[in-house]
Design a protein around this motif. Structure first.
Motif, PDB file in Angstrom:
ATOM      1  N   ARG A  68       5.526  11.555  -6.404  1.00 16.69           N
ATOM      2  CA  ARG A  68       6.648  10.682  -6.082  1.00 16.69           C
ATOM      3  C   ARG A  68       7.689  10.685  -7.198  1.00 16.69           C
ATOM      4  NH1 ARG A  68       5.575   5.617  -2.243  1.00 16.69           N
ATOM      5  NH2 ARG A  68       4.314   6.668  -0.656  1.00 16.69           N
ATOM      6  N   GLN A  69       7.223  10.711  -8.429  1.00 17.20           N
ATOM      7  CA  GLN A  69       8.143  10.770  -9.565  1.00 17.20           C
ATOM      8  C   GLN A  69       8.917  12.079  -9.565  1.00 17.20           C
ATOM      9  OE1 GLN A  69       5.543  10.074 -12.885  1.00 17.20           O
ATOM     10  NE2 GLN A  69       5.700   7.841 -12.745  1.00 17.20           N
ATOM     11  N   SER A 126       7.365  12.501   5.361  1.00 18.96           N
ATOM     12  CA  SER A 126       7.910  13.776   5.836  1.00 18.96           C
ATOM     13  C   SER A 126       7.669  14.890   4.827  1.00 18.96           C
ATOM     14  CB  SER A 126       9.412  13.634   6.112  1.00 18.96           C
ATOM     15  OG  SER A 126      10.138  13.393   4.920  1.00 18.96           O
ATOM     16  N   MET A 127       7.558  14.522   3.525  1.00 17.46           N
ATOM     17  CA  MET A 127       7.320  15.510   2.481  1.00 17.46           C
ATOM     18  C   MET A 127       5.830  15.730   2.218  1.00 17.46           C
ATOM     19  SD  MET A 127      10.322  14.381  -0.217  1.00 17.46           S
ATOM     20  CE  MET A 127      10.042  15.771  -1.329  1.00 17.46           C
ATOM     21  N   GLY A 128       4.998  14.973   2.911  1.00 17.92           N
ATOM     22  CA  GLY A 128       3.557  15.134   2.743  1.00 17.92           C
ATOM     23  C   GLY A 128       3.040  14.586   1.428  1.00 17.92           C
ATOM     24  N   ILE A 129       3.704  13.561   0.888  1.00 20.39           N
ATOM     25  CA  ILE A 129       3.302  12.969  -0.386  1.00 20.39           C
ATOM     26  C   ILE A 129       2.559  11.667  -0.117  1.00 20.39           C
ATOM     27  CG2 ILE A 129       4.103  12.001  -2.562  1.00 20.39           C
ATOM     28  CD1 ILE A 129       6.532  13.822  -2.393  1.00 20.39           C
ATOM     29  N   ALA A 130       1.324  11.577  -0.576  1.00 19.05           N
ATOM     30  CA  ALA A 130       0.507  10.393  -0.348  1.00 19.05           C
ATOM     31  C   ALA A 130       1.013   9.215  -1.172  1.00 19.05           C
ATOM     32  CB  ALA A 130      -0.951  10.687  -0.695  1.00 19.05           C
ATOM     33  N   ARG A 131       0.745   8.018  -0.683  1.00 19.38           N
ATOM     34  CA  ARG A 131       1.193   6.801  -1.355  1.00 19.38           C
ATOM     35  C   ARG A 131       0.663   6.711  -2.780  1.00 19.38           C
ATOM     36  NH1 ARG A 131       2.763   1.634   0.733  1.00 19.38           N
ATOM     37  NH2 ARG A 131       2.531  -0.022  -0.808  1.00 19.38           N
ATOM     38  N   ASN A 149       8.791   5.249   2.538  1.00 16.90           N
ATOM     39  CA  ASN A 149       7.611   5.738   3.247  1.00 16.90           C
ATOM     40  C   ASN A 149       7.973   6.862   4.209  1.00 16.90           C
ATOM     41  OD1 ASN A 149       4.706   5.431   4.091  1.00 16.90           O
ATOM     42  ND2 ASN A 149       5.677   4.924   6.029  1.00 16.90           N
ATOM     43  N   ALA A 150       9.122   6.732   4.884  1.00 19.78           N
ATOM     44  CA  ALA A 150       9.562   7.777   5.810  1.00 19.78           C
ATOM     45  C   ALA A 150       9.814   9.087   5.068  1.00 19.78           C
ATOM     46  CB  ALA A 150      10.831   7.328   6.537  1.00 19.78           C
ATOM     47  N   LEU A 151      10.452   8.988   3.890  1.00 19.91           N
ATOM     48  CA  LEU A 151      10.742  10.191   3.107  1.00 19.91           C
ATOM     49  C   LEU A 151       9.467  10.853   2.611  1.00 19.91           C
ATOM     50  CD1 LEU A 151      12.614  12.126   1.592  1.00 19.91           C
ATOM     51  CD2 LEU A 151      12.727  10.442  -0.271  1.00 19.91           C
TER      52      LEU A 151
END
Length: 230
Positions: free
Chosen positions: A111-112, A100-105, A95-97
């Motif tokens: 994410r891939q 910081s990269m602005g990628i939603a859950r 979640n921290a990574l």
């Protein structure tokens, strides 16, 4: 710089400059890492440092394997699944990574793609593969971990950043084929390293550490005595 300062400032770097490390310095760091302790001084590590076009070719092989849908086939046991507090910490790190990269859950594709960056070495100019004789199993793995930590801190001392990557042991075939690694020797994990790209979102990621009392148990009475022996 003290060891405490090095530990305080180090973080897993996931974006690097296109700036190779000067060969003389590179060899000096790895020479010092040879002083790492190991069980009965067996020194089981066999390290392959890949740079330049060799590294680019390997990156292409990894991406080809990923695009083909190849399944991980590690040479050592990576099957245990984190549970309980370990699982929570794993999620917290991810979640921290991604934050910081602005990628939603819910953005699974992003994410891939971020995960695939492992096999692109995060654009680092160098990557190290930590290998050992397969028969050594957990005993050798302990020694490789000690060696890799020593190496990482020696690099940090020189202003060189790194990222330990279990992912680099997940697809051993293209690595062993390209680098002519003997079958009896297995790839445990790898590490991308070089000079960090300042300002990169991924490099703003920081993770927390557990309080001392949750990790270390002091037994006996000597540690309770003050410096004046009262």
């Amino acid at each position: 710089m003290s060891l405490q300062q090095i530990l305080s400032q180090r973080f897993s770097t996931r974006a690097f400059k296109d700036q190779p490390i000067e060969p003389k310095l590179l060899k000096e760091v790895f020479q010092h890492a040879q002083l790492s302790p190991s069980n009965c001084n067996v020194q089981p590590w066999q390290v392959y440092v890949v740079s330049g076009q060799e590294k680019e070719t390997l990156k292409q092989s990894f991406m080809k394997a990923l695009m083909s849908g190849a399944k991980p086939s590690p040479e050592f046991d990576w099957t245990p699944q984190y549970q309980g507090i370990h699982r929570e910490r794993q999620f917290g790190s991810a979640n921290a990574l991604y934050t910081s990269m602005g990628i939603a859950r819910e953005d699974k594709q992003a994410r891939q793609m971020a995960m695939a960056r492992n096999w692109q070495f995060f654009d680092a100019p160098h990557v190290a593969f930590f290998t050992m004789e397969k028969y050594l199993n957990i005993m050798g793995a302990v020694d490789l971990g000690i060696y890799a930590q020593t190496l990482s801190l020696l690099l940090e001392e020189q202003g060189i950043s790194s990222c330990m990557q279990g992912a680099l042991g997940q697809f051993p075939e293209p690595v062993k084929q390209q680098l002519n690694i003997p079958e009896e020797r297995g790839i445990l994990f790898g590490m991308s390293f070089g000079y960090a790209a300042e300002g990169a979102p991924a490099n703003k990621t920081r993770t927390e550490r557990e309080p001392l009392e949750n990790a270390v148990h002091f037994l006996g009475r000597n540690h309770l005595k003050s410096n004046n022996n009262v």
